[in-house]
Structure formats: C-alpha cells, structure tokens
Scaffold this active site. Structure first.
Site, short mmCIF file in Angstrom:
data_model
loop_
_atom_site.label_atom_id
_atom_site.label_comp_id
_atom_site.label_asym_id
_atom_site.label_seq_id
_atom_site.Cartn_x
_atom_site.Cartn_y
_atom_site.Cartn_z
CG HIS A 307 45.84 74.24 30.73
ND1 HIS A 307 46.06 73.03 31.32
CD2 HIS A 307 44.88 74.86 31.44
CE1 HIS A 307 45.24 72.91 32.35
NE2 HIS A 307 44.51 74.00 32.45
CG ASP A 365 40.61 81.56 32.53
OD1 ASP A 365 39.48 81.39 33.01
OD2 ASP A 365 41.66 81.14 33.05
N1 ACO Z 1 52.25 83.62 26.35
C1 ACO Z 1 53.50 83.53 25.89
N2 ACO Z 1 54.35 82.51 26.16
C2 ACO Z 1 53.88 81.52 26.95
C3 ACO Z 1 52.57 81.54 27.47
C4 ACO Z 1 51.74 82.63 27.15
N3 ACO Z 1 50.49 82.71 27.60
N4 ACO Z 1 52.38 80.44 28.23
C5 ACO Z 1 53.52 79.75 28.19
N5 ACO Z 1 54.43 80.40 27.42
C6 ACO Z 1 55.78 79.90 27.08
C7 ACO Z 1 56.72 80.11 28.24
O1 ACO Z 1 57.41 81.33 28.18
C8 ACO Z 1 57.64 78.92 28.10
O2 ACO Z 1 58.57 79.22 27.09
P1 ACO Z 1 60.08 78.59 27.16
O3 ACO Z 1 59.91 77.10 27.10
O4 ACO Z 1 60.75 79.16 25.95
O5 ACO Z 1 60.66 79.07 28.46
C9 ACO Z 1 56.74 77.81 27.55
O6 ACO Z 1 55.68 78.49 26.86
C10 ACO Z 1 56.17 76.89 28.62
O7 ACO Z 1 55.53 77.69 29.61
P2 ACO Z 1 55.56 77.37 31.15
O8 ACO Z 1 55.34 78.63 31.92
O9 ACO Z 1 56.75 76.55 31.49
O10 ACO Z 1 54.29 76.44 31.27
P3 ACO Z 1 53.50 76.12 32.61
O11 ACO Z 1 52.84 74.81 32.37
O12 ACO Z 1 54.37 76.25 33.80
O13 ACO Z 1 52.43 77.30 32.67
C11 ACO Z 1 50.47 78.58 32.42
C12 ACO Z 1 51.11 77.19 32.29
C13 ACO Z 1 50.71 79.15 33.81
C14 ACO Z 1 48.94 78.42 32.24
C15 ACO Z 1 51.05 79.52 31.32
O14 ACO Z 1 50.77 79.01 30.03
C16 ACO Z 1 50.53 80.96 31.44
O15 ACO Z 1 51.10 81.75 32.19
N6 ACO Z 1 49.44 81.30 30.67
C17 ACO Z 1 48.85 82.62 30.79
C18 ACO Z 1 47.94 82.67 32.01
C19 ACO Z 1 46.66 81.87 31.83
O16 ACO Z 1 45.96 82.00 30.85
N7 ACO Z 1 46.33 81.07 32.87
C20 ACO Z 1 45.08 80.29 32.89
C21 ACO Z 1 45.36 78.83 33.01
S1 ACO Z 1 43.86 77.95 32.85
C22 ACO Z 1 43.14 78.05 34.33
O17 ACO Z 1 43.69 78.21 35.39
C23 ACO Z 1 41.68 77.94 34.29
#
Ligand code: ACO
Length: 430
Positions: A307, A365
């Site tokens: 998140h 979720d």
């Molecule tokens: N699985 C694996 N790796 C992940 C995940 C994941 N679900 N989420 C983040 N990471 C990693 C990224 O690859 C990144 O790694 P790095 O620093 O080595 O490049 C690091 O963790 C940070 O991730 P970001 O994408 O920069 O974080 P951001 O805050 O932009 O994204 C998000 C947040 C979009 C929710 C992300 O965690 C994601 O895609 N999760 C999966 C989708 C999801 O469950 N979304 C629901 C959000 S809650 C809602 O809307 C109700």
C-alpha cells in the site's frame, strides 16, 4: 493551520522562507504555494509521495501505525458498533447523528433508491458481456442527463440532493449492471430493507423467486461498505477532486472516480487478487508465485499486498479477515481452497525478508474477495461493490472541496523533457 515556524530554501543565491502548517495530527506541511511566484521554480513529485494536495478534515491515516480514522473515530470501533448509513452521515456531516438525525437521513436515502425508468434503456445499449465497471462508469456519468435539478453546484440544496441520489442509487446501478451482465431482469429496490440487505436483494432475487437475505450476510456486506467508505486522498478521490475543481457536475465527477478506481493498482485489485489466488490454486504452488513477485524481471506482483500509505497491517484487512472467517463458517465453506491459499500466502509473505523489508502487508482487498465470492458474487462485481461503498467518501471530499473558499482549479505543472522550440518542416522535406 499556520505556524510561526518557516522552512528556508536556498538555491541560486536566493533564500525563500516557506511557512510551515501544522495539522491536528500527522506530519507538518511546508506551504509552497508562493514558491513559483517568489523563486521561479516548481517542485517535482510524480505520484504525490510528498505532496498534500488539499486541506481535509474527513479521514486520517497513520500508515506506520496502521491507523485509519473517519472524522476521528477509529475504523475498528465503527466496524464493531456502527453501520454503513451512520458512517455515511458521519463522513458527510462531521459528527455522529442523533437518533432523529439518523432516522431522517436513512429515510431520505431510502426514498431515492429507484432510478429514472428511462435509465433502463440506457443500460440496454451496452453489450451483453460488458464488465459491470464499464457499465457503471457510463451510467453514473449519464445521471447528469437525467437529474437536471441537481446539477447546479453553487446551490447547497442541489448539492445535497445530488449527494442523496448518488448514495441511494449506486447500489441500484451496481445491481443492475450485474443483472444485465448475467442476462437476468432488473430487480427494483425494496425500501423496507436496510441498505445492505436491499443490495443483496437487488443482486440475487429474480421475479420468480425472492432471495431470502441472511442477516449475518447482510451484516458482512454492510461491513464491507463501511470499511471502503473513505480513504483520504487516494487516486480515485484525487480524481474526483480534480474533476470537481473545474466546476464539473457531481455525477460526472463520481463517474471519473469510478473510472480511476477500476485500475488493478487501486480498486481493481480485489478482482485481480481473487484471480491470482485461483491461479495459484494450491498451497504447494505458493513458493513459485512468491519467487515471481520478488523477481525484478517479472512484472508479477502479489495482488492484495502493499500500500502506498500503510507500512504496517492495513487495519481494514484485520477486520475483513475476521469477517471472512465468520462468513465462511456460516456458509459452511471453511475448507475453501482459496482461503487456505490466502492464509498460507499471508503467512509466507509476512515472514519473507523481501516483504518484511519493503513493509508489504496484506491490504483490504486481500480478504474482501473471498467473502464476496462466498456470498455468490462473481469477481467482476468486486470493484463495483468497492465503487458503491466509496461513493460517500468521494461525495464528502467533493463537498468539502466545493465549500473551501480558497479552492482553485487543480492545475499541476511539469518538468518538461521534450524538444525546445523548432521550425516546422514541410512533409516533403522530412
Ligand atoms: N508484490 C511484490 N512486490 C511489491 C508489491 C507486491 N504486491 N508491492 C510493492 N512491491 C515492491 C515494488 O516492486 C517496489 O520494489 P523496489 O523498491 O525494489 O522497486 C517496492 O515494493 C515499492 O513499491 P511501489 O510500487 O513503489 O509502491 P507504491 O506505493 O507505488 O505502490 C501499490 C503501492 C500500487 C498498492 C503496490 O503495492 C501494488 O501494486 N500492490 C498490488 C496491488 C494492490 O493490492 N493494490 C491495492 C491497493 S489498496 C486499494 O486500492 C484499496
């Protein structure tokens, strides 16, 4: 709230004093509104990781603590003691209602549940296999073509009527989108039922047979609505605010929010999460998927994990997890293989150094899809249910923005990386 402190920014021989604003709780905010005028520079923050785009008194999240407050009330307390329409009143008005205020509010929402009959024709224009989110974006946007008497955003009464209409009619629209997608006749709302029971009735009754609403399932449905009601300045809420900042009508703004919510990184994650659990299929395949999620060269991510704001357990996920256990027990599906995969995946991810170091915890979720599937909803309905729950949050934020005398049209600037001015060349000379 202005403070006597300032932050000093020095560059290119210039020194600029920037006021510091103090929130009631949370990190201080450096006020950069005059930065461009005084320093001829912009700030650069794609994704808004360090930018407060507005002042708001509705929802507060402490991502490190895993805390979520609606108007100051912890989400866990509201989930346990309150219910969705009371939470709607709280979000919209700032205070919990008295018994009379609540009865009046519930009555007003209930009296608006039917849709203009001509909207039915509008539904029929969609392809039979349309995703219910596609239908919802279109129908909610089209509400501005049906409710002309609540489009004047400068009139507080019209804003109020539009708010009531949206909160009352979104369940009807979501249920109709579902019925249309499965080829069943639309089911009219029943005003003798509570908000959640009525939604289940509109989704699962057919003219030949009434759906008997199980109170425990209605309670779980209401809880899902409550947990999704608002979440500060997330992508869809910011979209609603940005659309609204131009003076667009409320129906158009909420349609914009629904469109944004649909993405798999946001509200679409609940559908994507369940599809992922199905794809994993059995506990023994989890390591393979965890390895893929950690592989930099693989775009796969564990849906339902991570998140932008929470760097701790999403408090909504905790409540949702308990509810999932209860619902599955009630429906006699506690041996559901998806739940087993989900529980094992959660355990592994919470212990895995990759997820621990990056503070990737299950989000809301992760469990909501399991409950919704057990109730009989197809995955395509997960995000529409999120959208109808979040409508009250979008409206509360939109109303707050309209009421803010300092409000201006949202107009971000950019770090331009394109060509500098050049001469046009004729097509024959390129
Ligand atoms: N699985 C694996 N790796 C992940 C995940 C994941 N679900 N989420 C983040 N990471 C990693 C990224 O690859 C990144 O790694 P790095 O620093 O080595 O490049 C690091 O963790 C940070 O991730 P970001 O994408 O920069 O974080 P951001 O805050 O932009 O994204 C998000 C947040 C979009 C929710 C992300 O965690 C994601 O895609 N999760 C999966 C989708 C999801 O469950 N979304 C629901 C959000 S809650 C809602 O809307 C109700």
């Amino acid at each position: 709230m202005a403070d006597t402190r300032t932050a000093t920014l020095t560059f290119d021989g210039k020194t600029i004093e920037l006021p510091i604003l103090s929130p009631t709780v949370g990190p201080d905010v450096i006020d950069i509104r005059k930065l461009y005028a005084q320093g001829d520079v912009f700030t650069y923050d794609p994704g808004f990781t360090s930018t407060a785009a507005c002042e708001s008194a509705i929802t507060y999240i402490d991502g490190d603590k895993g805390e979520l407050l609606y108007r100051g009330y912890p989400i866990e307390q509201l989930a346990e003691h309150s219910h969705y329409l009371e939470v709607c009143y709280l979000l919209l008005n700032g205070e919990l209602p008295t018994a009379d205020e609540l009865a009046d509010f519930e009555n007003r929402v209930t009296r608006h549940t039917m849709l203009h009959e001509q909207v039915h024709n509008f539904f029929r224009g969609f392809r039979r296999d349309s995703h219910p989110m596609a239908t919802m974006v279109g129908v909610v946007g089209a509400m501005s073509a049906f409710y002309h008497d609540s489009l004047d955003i400068t009139d507080p009464w019209q804003r109020e009527v539009a708010s009531m209409r949206l909160i009352a009619k979104l369940p009807t629209i979501a249920a109709m989108a579902y019925k249309y997608s499965v080829g069943q006749p639309f089911v009219y709302p029943r005003n003798d039922l509570d908000y959640a029971s009525n939604f289940l009735h509109m989704c699962f009754s057919v003219p030949a047979e009434q759906y008997k609403v199980e109170p425990a399932l209605a309670k779980a449905m209401d809880l899902i609505f409550t947990l999704h009601a608002d979440h500060e300045q997330n992508a869809s809420t910011s979209t609603v605010r940005l659309a609204g900042s131009s003076g667009a009508n409320p129906f158009a703004c909420i349609a914009a929010g629904i469109a944004c919510l649909w993405g798999p990184a946001h509200g679409g994650a609940n559908q994507a999460c369940l599809e992922m659990l199905r794809e994993i299929g059995s506990v023994d395949r989890i390591p393979e998927f965890v390895a893929r999620a950690k592989d930099k060269n693989d775009p796969f991510r564990l849906m339902g994990f991570g998140h932008r704001v929470y760097k701790n357990f999403d408090p909504r996920a905790k409540v949702m997890k308990e509810s999932a256990d209860e619902v599955l027990e009630l429906l006699g599906v506690h041996n559901n293989p998806l739940l087993q995969v989900a529980k094992e995946l959660e355990k592994i991810a919470l212990e895995d150094p990759y997820f621990v170091e990056k503070k990737l915890y299950p989000n809301v979720d992760f469990y909501s899809g399991i409950i919704l599937e057990a109730m009989g909803f197809p995955t395509s309905m997960f995000t529409p249910i999120f959208a109808l729950s979040r409508t009250v949050g979008w409206i509360s934020q939109w109303k707050e923005m309209i009421g803010d005398p300092t409000g201006r049209i949202g107009r971000p600037r950019q770090l331009y990386a394109g060509a500098t001015a050049r001469e046009y060349t004729d097509v024959t000379k390129r």
